[in-house]
Design a protein around this motif. Structure first.
Motif, PDB file in Angstrom:
ATOM      1  N   VAL A 110       0.856  -1.175   0.000  1.00 12.04           N
ATOM      2  CA  VAL A 110       0.000   0.000   0.000  1.00 12.04           C
ATOM      3  C   VAL A 110       0.897   1.232   0.000  1.00 12.04           C
ATOM      4  O   VAL A 110       1.711   1.416   0.910  1.00 12.04           O
ATOM      5  CB  VAL A 110      -0.956   0.016   1.217  1.00 12.04           C
ATOM      6  CG1 VAL A 110      -1.851   1.240   1.165  1.00 12.04           C
ATOM      7  CG2 VAL A 110      -1.779  -1.261   1.272  1.00 12.04           C
ATOM      8  N   ASP A 111       0.755   2.054  -1.030  1.00 16.03           N
ATOM      9  CA  ASP A 111       1.573   3.250  -1.168  1.00 16.03           C
ATOM     10  C   ASP A 111       0.990   4.400  -0.362  1.00 16.03           C
ATOM     11  O   ASP A 111      -0.151   4.325   0.120  1.00 16.03           O
ATOM     12  CB  ASP A 111       1.641   3.637  -2.649  1.00 16.03           C
ATOM     13  CG  ASP A 111       2.951   4.292  -3.029  1.00 16.03           C
ATOM     14  OD1 ASP A 111       3.666   4.777  -2.133  1.00 16.03           O
ATOM     15  OD2 ASP A 111       3.254   4.314  -4.232  1.00 16.03           O
ATOM     16  N   GLY A 112       1.760   5.451  -0.209  1.00 14.91           N
ATOM     17  CA  GLY A 112       1.334   6.611   0.570  1.00 14.91           C
ATOM     18  C   GLY A 112       0.079   7.277   0.036  1.00 14.91           C
ATOM     19  O   GLY A 112      -0.667   7.899   0.789  1.00 14.91           O
ATOM     20  N   ASP A 113      -0.186   7.125  -1.274  1.00 15.55           N
ATOM     21  CA  ASP A 113      -1.389   7.716  -1.856  1.00 15.55           C
ATOM     22  C   ASP A 113      -2.570   6.754  -1.843  1.00 15.55           C
ATOM     23  O   ASP A 113      -3.632   7.049  -2.373  1.00 15.55           O
ATOM     24  CB  ASP A 113      -1.118   8.200  -3.283  1.00 15.55           C
ATOM     25  CG  ASP A 113      -0.799   7.059  -4.246  1.00 15.55           C
ATOM     26  OD1 ASP A 113      -0.804   5.875  -3.836  1.00 15.55           O
ATOM     27  OD2 ASP A 113      -0.529   7.357  -5.433  1.00 15.55           O
ATOM     28  N   GLY A 114      -2.380   5.591  -1.221  1.00 15.02           N
ATOM     29  CA  GLY A 114      -3.450   4.600  -1.123  1.00 15.02           C
ATOM     30  C   GLY A 114      -3.454   3.563  -2.226  1.00 15.02           C
ATOM     31  O   GLY A 114      -4.269   2.652  -2.215  1.00 15.02           O
ATOM     32  N   THR A 115      -2.565   3.684  -3.206  1.00 12.33           N
ATOM     33  CA  THR A 115      -2.484   2.710  -4.289  1.00 12.33           C
ATOM     34  C   THR A 115      -2.103   1.353  -3.718  1.00 12.33           C
ATOM     35  O   THR A 115      -1.159   1.243  -2.937  1.00 12.33           O
ATOM     36  CB  THR A 115      -1.430   3.136  -5.333  1.00 12.33           C
ATOM     37  OG1 THR A 115      -1.768   4.419  -5.836  1.00 12.33           O
ATOM     38  CG2 THR A 115      -1.337   2.138  -6.467  1.00 12.33           C
ATOM     39  N   VAL A 116      -2.842   0.327  -4.111  1.00  9.68           N
ATOM     40  CA  VAL A 116      -2.600  -1.036  -3.648  1.00  9.68           C
ATOM     41  C   VAL A 116      -2.056  -1.860  -4.811  1.00  9.68           C
ATOM     42  O   VAL A 116      -2.643  -1.876  -5.893  1.00  9.68           O
ATOM     43  CB  VAL A 116      -3.894  -1.678  -3.102  1.00  9.68           C
ATOM     44  CG1 VAL A 116      -3.643  -3.121  -2.689  1.00  9.68           C
ATOM     45  CG2 VAL A 116      -4.445  -0.866  -1.942  1.00  9.68           C
ATOM     46  N   THR A 117      -0.942  -2.530  -4.571  1.00 10.47           N
ATOM     47  CA  THR A 117      -0.330  -3.391  -5.567  1.00 10.47           C
ATOM     48  C   THR A 117      -0.175  -4.776  -4.969  1.00 10.47           C
ATOM     49  O   THR A 117       0.302  -4.913  -3.839  1.00 10.47           O
ATOM     50  CB  THR A 117       1.071  -2.856  -5.959  1.00 10.47           C
ATOM     51  OG1 THR A 117       0.958  -1.488  -6.342  1.00 10.47           O
ATOM     52  CG2 THR A 117       1.668  -3.657  -7.083  1.00 10.47           C
ATOM     53  N   GLU A 118      -0.597  -5.790  -5.721  1.00 12.99           N
ATOM     54  CA  GLU A 118      -0.436  -7.163  -5.234  1.00 12.99           C
ATOM     55  C   GLU A 118       1.039  -7.521  -5.163  1.00 12.99           C
ATOM     56  O   GLU A 118       1.830  -7.107  -5.979  1.00 12.99           O
ATOM     57  CB  GLU A 118      -1.187  -8.134  -6.136  1.00 12.99           C
ATOM     58  CG  GLU A 118      -2.686  -7.989  -6.035  1.00 12.99           C
ATOM     59  CD  GLU A 118      -3.429  -9.056  -6.819  1.00 12.99           C
ATOM     60  OE1 GLU A 118      -2.871 -10.154  -7.025  1.00 12.99           O
ATOM     61  OE2 GLU A 118      -4.571  -8.789  -7.200  1.00 12.99           O
ATOM     62  N   GLY A 119       1.399  -8.290  -4.153  1.00 10.36           N
ATOM     63  CA  GLY A 119       2.772  -8.747  -4.007  1.00 10.36           C
ATOM     64  C   GLY A 119       3.451  -8.108  -2.813  1.00 10.36           C
ATOM     65  O   GLY A 119       2.817  -7.459  -1.983  1.00 10.36           O
ATOM     66  N   THR A 120       4.746  -8.304  -2.738  1.00 10.28           N
ATOM     67  CA  THR A 120       5.527  -7.850  -1.607  1.00 10.28           C
ATOM     68  C   THR A 120       6.913  -7.448  -2.072  1.00 10.28           C
ATOM     69  O   THR A 120       7.219  -7.517  -3.263  1.00 10.28           O
ATOM     70  CB  THR A 120       5.602  -8.953  -0.537  1.00 10.28           C
ATOM     71  OG1 THR A 120       6.237  -8.442   0.615  1.00 10.28           O
ATOM     72  CG2 THR A 120       6.335 -10.182  -1.019  1.00 10.28           C
ATOM     73  N   TYR A 121       7.761  -7.044  -1.150  1.00  6.92           N
ATOM     74  CA  TYR A 121       9.145  -6.749  -1.484  1.00  6.92           C
ATOM     75  C   TYR A 121       9.795  -8.009  -2.034  1.00  6.92           C
ATOM     76  O   TYR A 121       9.552  -9.109  -1.524  1.00  6.92           O
ATOM     77  CB  TYR A 121       9.921  -6.313  -0.234  1.00  6.92           C
ATOM     78  CG  TYR A 121       9.501  -4.988   0.338  1.00  6.92           C
ATOM     79  CD1 TYR A 121       9.770  -3.802  -0.341  1.00  6.92           C
ATOM     80  CD2 TYR A 121       8.846  -4.923   1.558  1.00  6.92           C
ATOM     81  CE1 TYR A 121       9.390  -2.579   0.194  1.00  6.92           C
ATOM     82  CE2 TYR A 121       8.468  -3.705   2.107  1.00  6.92           C
ATOM     83  CZ  TYR A 121       8.746  -2.536   1.423  1.00  6.92           C
ATOM     84  OH  TYR A 121       8.378  -1.347   1.950  1.00  6.92           O
ATOM     85  N   PRO A 122      10.647  -7.894  -3.053  1.00  5.52           N
ATOM     86  CA  PRO A 122      11.285  -9.096  -3.619  1.00  5.52           C
ATOM     87  C   PRO A 122      12.037  -9.924  -2.580  1.00  5.52           C
ATOM     88  O   PRO A 122      11.995 -11.144  -2.617  1.00  5.52           O
ATOM     89  CB  PRO A 122      12.255  -8.529  -4.665  1.00  5.52           C
ATOM     90  CG  PRO A 122      11.707  -7.193  -5.007  1.00  5.52           C
ATOM     91  CD  PRO A 122      11.021  -6.685  -3.762  1.00  5.52           C
ATOM     92  N   GLN A 123      12.697  -9.280  -1.632  1.00  9.80           N
ATOM     93  CA  GLN A 123      13.492 -10.021  -0.649  1.00  9.80           C
ATOM     94  C   GLN A 123      12.636 -10.755   0.385  1.00  9.80           C
ATOM     95  O   GLN A 123      13.155 -11.539   1.166  1.00  9.80           O
ATOM     96  CB  GLN A 123      14.501  -9.095   0.042  1.00  9.80           C
ATOM     97  CG  GLN A 123      13.895  -8.014   0.896  1.00  9.80           C
ATOM     98  CD  GLN A 123      13.614  -6.707   0.147  1.00  9.80           C
ATOM     99  OE1 GLN A 123      13.329  -6.705  -1.037  1.00  9.80           O
ATOM    100  NE2 GLN A 123      13.685  -5.606   0.862  1.00  9.80           N
ATOM    101  N   THR A 124      11.329 -10.503   0.409  1.00  9.81           N
ATOM    102  CA  THR A 124      10.463 -11.191   1.377  1.00  9.81           C
ATOM    103  C   THR A 124       9.421 -12.066   0.700  1.00  9.81           C
ATOM    104  O   THR A 124       8.424 -12.427   1.302  1.00  9.81           O
ATOM    105  CB  THR A 124       9.750 -10.177   2.301  1.00  9.81           C
ATOM    106  OG1 THR A 124       8.922  -9.319   1.498  1.00  9.81           O
ATOM    107  CG2 THR A 124      10.737  -9.361   3.096  1.00  9.81           C
TER     108      THR A 124
END
Length: 101
Positions: free
Chosen positions: A43-57
């Motif tokens: 979840v970005d600061g502007d509320g944008t939601v993107t599926e997935g996670t950080y690559p390292q996790t």
């Protein structure tokens, strides 16, 4: 390490025993497993939601245990107890407390 279905009850019993020990010692703060049936999102600061996670996790197995301990050495000792119970290595991290909060 992946625990077999046959080993799971013994691992759960051993893990619960360490949790009871941590609670009895007064160091338990929080713990829980990751619910893999709920996919992670960013979840970005502007509320944008993107599926997935950080690559390292992308591959986190198990869960988290938060203990309040007097030293990094004590954290390593508790991590060894948890590792023995869960039959897998544990990563030790320290929270950086914000004195303003």
């Amino acid at each position: 390490m992946v625990v077999s279905q046959e080993e799971l009850p013994a691992v759960a019993d051993a893990a619960h025993a360490v949790v009871r020990e941590a609670k009895d010692a007064g160091v338990w703060v929080f713990g829980g497993g990751i619910d893999e049936s709920v996919p992670p999102v960013m979840v970005d600061g502007d509320g944008t939601v993107t599926e997935g996670t950080y690559p390292q996790t992308r591959r986190i197995e198990g869960g988290y245990t938060v203990l309040e301990l007097p030293s990094h050495e004590a954290a390593r000792e508790w991590a060894a107890k948890i590792a023995a119970a869960c039959r897998c290595a544990q990563e030790v991290r320290a929270f950086q407390y914000d004195p303003a909060s």
